[in-house]
Scaffold this active site. Structure first.
Site, PDB file in Angstrom:
ATOM      1  N   LYS A 111       0.813  -1.207   0.000  1.00 35.66           N
ATOM      2  CA  LYS A 111       0.000   0.000   0.000  1.00 35.66           C
ATOM      3  C   LYS A 111       0.850   1.263   0.000  1.00 35.66           C
ATOM      4  O   LYS A 111       0.338   2.363   0.125  1.00 35.66           O
ATOM      5  CB  LYS A 111      -0.916   0.000   1.215  1.00 35.66           C
ATOM      6  CG  LYS A 111      -1.839  -1.215   1.246  1.00 35.66           C
ATOM      7  CD  LYS A 111      -2.561  -1.313   2.554  1.00 35.66           C
ATOM      8  CE  LYS A 111      -3.277  -2.638   2.672  1.00 35.66           C
ATOM      9  NZ  LYS A 111      -3.811  -2.840   4.013  1.00 35.66           N
ATOM     10  N   GLY A 119       1.522   6.557   0.342  1.00 35.85           N
ATOM     11  CA  GLY A 119       0.769   5.414   0.841  1.00 35.85           C
ATOM     12  C   GLY A 119      -0.711   5.747   0.877  1.00 35.85           C
ATOM     13  O   GLY A 119      -1.090   6.902   1.036  1.00 35.85           O
ATOM     14  N   SER A 165      -7.892   2.633   9.516  1.00 44.68           N
ATOM     15  CA  SER A 165      -8.570   2.274  10.754  1.00 44.68           C
ATOM     16  C   SER A 165      -7.603   2.117  11.920  1.00 44.68           C
ATOM     17  O   SER A 165      -7.955   2.393  13.064  1.00 44.68           O
ATOM     18  CB  SER A 165      -9.386   0.992  10.569  1.00 44.68           C
ATOM     19  OG  SER A 165      -8.570  -0.052  10.104  1.00 44.68           O
TER      20      SER A 165
END
Length: 175
Positions: A37, A49, A128
């Protein structure tokens, strides 16, 4: 907030690091453990990212790379222009993603609202698990002698122990 990832940028003591976990989830199911990522851009001078939809993130990476080429690697100008496009372009506004971009001297967070944020201390996180990684990185930077890479490694490990959408398969790129 975007689920399914944690991306952490740390600029500390002359070093710049971007770390990302490898977990990809689809609903309640983990479908991949080793996704990349984070990327090196513009002759390996800039790190980027993403958190959010993979397809949307790849579209943003492509658009950001075009801005870097257009502005000859000027990170701040490229980020400002991408944020302006993101805010004004109807298609881009629908993308569900966030980006962290950094070089040796600057760090920026770009959001789908067209926000462009430069953290005061060079430490920023999204996804998250971002709040956990951010808190850990700030605490480590302020209370230890660790370098940027070690701070990122430890902070991401902490986030992976707390956030169910973050795994311990961490990719790190350093400038």
């Amino acid at each position: 907030m975007f689920h399914s990832t944690t991306i952490l940028g740390v600029r500390h003591r002359g070093r710049a690091v971007l770390a990302g976990d490898g977990q990809v989830t689809l609903g309640q199911t983990v479908v991949k453990q080793r996704a990349r990522k984070i990327r090196r851009l513009y002759n390996d001078r800039i790190l980027a990212g993403f958190a959010g939809s993979a397809a949307d993130s790849f579209a943003l990476f492509s658009r950001f790379e075009q801005k870097l080429e257009q502005y000859r690697g000027n990170l701040e100008r490229s980020a400002v222009e991408l944020a302006k496009d993101w805010r004004a372009d109807r298609m881009l506004r629908r993308l569900e993603a966030m980006l962290i971009v950094l070089d040796a001297s600057s760090t920026f967070l770009l959001s789908g609202n067209g926000d462009l944020i430069e953290p005061d201390d060079g430490i920023v996180a999204i996804g998250s698990g971002g709040p956990y990684a951010l808190a850990a990185a700030k605490a480590l930077a302020g209370s230890t002698e660790l370098d940027a890479r070690a701070i990122a490694e430890r902070a991401m490990a902490i986030a992976s122990e707390i956030c169910i959408y973050t795994n311990a398969t961490i990719a790190i790129e350093e400038l």
